[in-house]
Design an enzyme around this catalytic site. Structure first.
Site, mmCIF file in Angstrom:
data_model
loop_
_atom_site.group_PDB
_atom_site.id
_atom_site.type_symbol
_atom_site.label_atom_id
_atom_site.label_comp_id
_atom_site.label_asym_id
_atom_site.label_seq_id
_atom_site.Cartn_x
_atom_site.Cartn_y
_atom_site.Cartn_z
ATOM 1 N N SER A 1 0.895 -1.227 0.025
ATOM 2 C CA SER A 1 0.027 -0.037 0.091
ATOM 3 C C SER A 1 0.902 1.287 0.100
ATOM 4 C CB SER A 1 -0.929 0.267 1.356
ATOM 5 O OG SER A 1 -1.385 1.271 1.487
ATOM 6 N N TYR B 1 -1.066 0.115 10.706
ATOM 7 C CA TYR B 1 -1.774 -0.818 9.271
ATOM 8 C C TYR B 1 -0.652 -0.733 8.290
ATOM 9 C CZ TYR B 1 -3.495 -1.352 4.402
ATOM 10 O OH TYR B 1 -3.674 -1.640 3.251
ATOM 11 N N LYS C 1 2.238 -3.295 6.284
ATOM 12 C CA LYS C 1 2.523 -3.346 4.968
ATOM 13 C C LYS C 1 3.930 -3.386 4.728
ATOM 14 C CE LYS C 1 -1.603 -4.242 3.659
ATOM 15 N NZ LYS C 1 -1.876 -5.802 2.722
HETATM 16 N N1 NAD Z 1 -8.687 -1.101 -0.743
HETATM 17 C C1 NAD Z 1 -7.766 -0.253 -0.858
HETATM 18 O O1 NAD Z 1 -7.775 0.763 -1.145
HETATM 19 C C2 NAD Z 1 -6.323 -0.777 -0.438
HETATM 20 C C3 NAD Z 1 -5.200 0.110 -0.882
HETATM 21 C C4 NAD Z 1 -3.995 -0.519 -0.470
HETATM 22 C C5 NAD Z 1 -3.887 -1.785 -0.266
HETATM 23 N N2 NAD Z 1 -4.607 -2.617 -0.035
HETATM 24 C C6 NAD Z 1 -4.762 -3.889 0.326
HETATM 25 O O2 NAD Z 1 -5.519 -4.714 -0.559
HETATM 26 C C7 NAD Z 1 -5.876 -5.963 0.051
HETATM 27 C C8 NAD Z 1 -7.184 -6.358 -0.345
HETATM 28 O O3 NAD Z 1 -8.131 -5.218 0.192
HETATM 29 P P1 NAD Z 1 -9.699 -5.034 -0.184
HETATM 30 O O4 NAD Z 1 -9.785 -3.513 -0.190
HETATM 31 O O5 NAD Z 1 -9.918 -6.212 -1.247
HETATM 32 O O6 NAD Z 1 -10.003 -5.599 1.163
HETATM 33 P P2 NAD Z 1 -11.361 -6.852 1.798
HETATM 34 O O7 NAD Z 1 -11.465 -6.636 3.081
HETATM 35 O O8 NAD Z 1 -12.411 -6.404 0.661
HETATM 36 O O9 NAD Z 1 -10.513 -7.975 1.475
HETATM 37 C C9 NAD Z 1 -9.769 -8.444 2.298
HETATM 38 C C10 NAD Z 1 -10.263 -10.077 1.999
HETATM 39 O O10 NAD Z 1 -9.247 -11.046 2.875
HETATM 40 C C11 NAD Z 1 -10.224 -11.863 3.721
HETATM 41 N N3 NAD Z 1 -9.212 -11.964 4.724
HETATM 42 C C12 NAD Z 1 -8.797 -11.053 5.596
HETATM 43 N N4 NAD Z 1 -8.186 -11.623 6.626
HETATM 44 C C13 NAD Z 1 -7.987 -13.106 6.399
HETATM 45 C C14 NAD Z 1 -7.168 -14.136 6.526
HETATM 46 N N5 NAD Z 1 -6.145 -13.877 7.590
HETATM 47 N N6 NAD Z 1 -7.111 -15.276 5.760
HETATM 48 C C15 NAD Z 1 -7.980 -15.492 4.795
HETATM 49 N N7 NAD Z 1 -8.730 -14.243 4.207
HETATM 50 C C16 NAD Z 1 -8.669 -13.019 4.977
HETATM 51 C C17 NAD Z 1 -11.327 -11.097 4.036
HETATM 52 O O11 NAD Z 1 -12.357 -11.911 4.139
HETATM 53 C C18 NAD Z 1 -11.536 -10.222 2.713
HETATM 54 O O12 NAD Z 1 -12.397 -11.177 1.747
HETATM 55 C C19 NAD Z 1 -5.506 -5.830 1.362
HETATM 56 O O13 NAD Z 1 -4.184 -6.695 1.573
HETATM 57 C C20 NAD Z 1 -5.532 -4.405 1.642
HETATM 58 O O14 NAD Z 1 -4.458 -3.981 2.775
HETATM 59 C C21 NAD Z 1 -6.222 -2.105 -0.261
#
Ligand code: NAD
Length: 322
Positions: free
Chosen positions: A117, A141, A145
């Site tokens: 991120s 957070y 990362k």
């Molecule tokens: N959405 C954003 O703007 C953004 C920005 C930068 C980075 N990210 C990163 O992208 C990734 C996905 O984010 P997202 O927005 O799709 O979030 P999200 O919460 O929709 O998706 C995360 C998924 O992982 C699953 N999960 C969480 N912990 C788990 C575990 N220990 N074992 C198995 N499954 C697990 C959840 O059920 C969920 O479906 C994350 O790593 C997040 O940190 C997101």
């Protein structure tokens, strides 16, 4: 070759699963469904329900599906929650990653893509953030990362695994309404939420040293982001060695006021925003240099901010009836 996509039932993970599957890659999703929605996944993508902290399950899934590459998205992602529950964030985000890397190394997996991120950078005072801009996260957070990236690179070196860390900037939009983000944690859904409640959008601080005084960010359409994962997977499959760290953004700054204007155009609700005080911790500007992604992965964002907002609005209306 099969790719394991952890967090595959999540907002971004489901887009990645779909893009990779449509491009002809064989994929299997793993998700503990703490925030995931199984219906987001295309029919041809099997879903294993379970945690990245479950070593035995990971071992079984990697063997049963003959996994040769991993795209690891499963994580907790809420900044405020990470401030309140830092041990949980380190346990799940870093501990889950360590468990997965052990299982992947044990199964002979040679390719690993990690969801990082822009939060790793903290608040650098630069015009464009390059991958060489020093990392100084300002919340747990972001720390998980950055620690995750260190761990991915070290495990890659130790076990002969080629790795890519993708540093996403501000993700929004949906490739289809049913894939939309249903949380209200980012600015686009937060503004939709206000409008749906018949309230004016809020701007936190209009006295920043930016052209219109509001914070400037780099917004990336989730469908473009999904294609970046495909490009990273293909890069690794083509025999790349070592590690790569790449920003994923449009390389273009959009101010909060400009974004609210686009939302007004898309929704037809052009009411004037109200300006409130600054929120602690907000950087005036955070915009990616997207040069390395173009150069090394051959990937560039294709979708505009109005397209992104329009797709997010269709998703919002499906889920929230706005
Ligand atoms: N959405 C954003 O703007 C953004 C920005 C930068 C980075 N990210 C990163 O992208 C990734 C996905 O984010 P997202 O927005 O799709 O979030 P999200 O919460 O929709 O998706 C995360 C998924 O992982 C699953 N999960 C969480 N912990 C788990 C575990 N220990 N074992 C198995 N499954 C697990 C959840 O059920 C969920 O479906 C994350 O790593 C997040 O940190 C997101």
């Amino acid at each position: 070759m099969t790719w394991l996509i952890t967090g595959g039932a999540g907002y971004i993970g489901a887009h990645v699963a779909r893009a990779m599957s449509e491009a002809g890659e064989r994929v299997v999703a793993l998700d503990d469904l703490s925030a995931g929605v199984p219906a987001r996944l295309p029919a041809e993508v099997p879903l294993v329900r379970g945690s990245s902290l479950d070593a035995e399950l990971l071992k079984r899934v990697l063997a049963e599906h003959a996994v040769t590459g991993v795209v690891h998205l499963a994580a907790r992602k809420q900044v405020a929650e990470s401030v309140a529950q830092p041990t949980r964030y380190y346990r799940e985000n870093v501990g889950g990653l360590a468990t997965l890397l052990d299982a992947a190394a044990g199964a002979g997996v040679e390719r690993f893509v990690f969801s990082s991120s822009a939060a790793v950078y903290g608040n650098p005072e630069v015009d464009l953030i390059t991958e060489d801009t020093p990392c100084a996260p300002v919340n747990p957070y972001g720390e998980t990362k950055l620690t995750g990236e260190w761990l991915v690179r070290a495990a890659g070196r130790a076990h002969g695994m080629a790795t890519v860390c993708l540093r996403y900037f501000n993700v929004a939009g949906a490739a289809a309404p049913e894939l939309a983000d249903t949380g209200v944690f980012n600015i686009v859904p937060m503004v939709f939420d206000r409008l749906t409640r018949d309230e004016a959008p809020r701007i936190f601080g209009a006295d920043y040293p930016t052209p219109d005084g509001t914070c400037v960010r780099d917004y990336i359409h989730v469908a473009d982001l999904a294609e970046a994962h495909l490009a990273a997977a293909r890069h690794l499959a083509s025999g790349a060695r070592g590690d790569l760290t790449v920003n994923i953004g449009r390389g273009e700054g959009v101010s909060v006021r400009e974004l609210i204007d686009v939302i007004g155009e898309v929704t037809g609700d052009r009411r004037a925003p109200v300006v409130e005080g600054r929120r602690p911790g907000d950087a005036p500007r955070a915009v990616a240099s997207a040069a390395r992604a173009a150069e090394v992965l051959g990937w560039t964002a294709r979708r505009s901010v109005p397209e992104m907002v329009g797709s997010a609005w269709r998703g919002w209306r499906l889920h929230r009836g706005g």
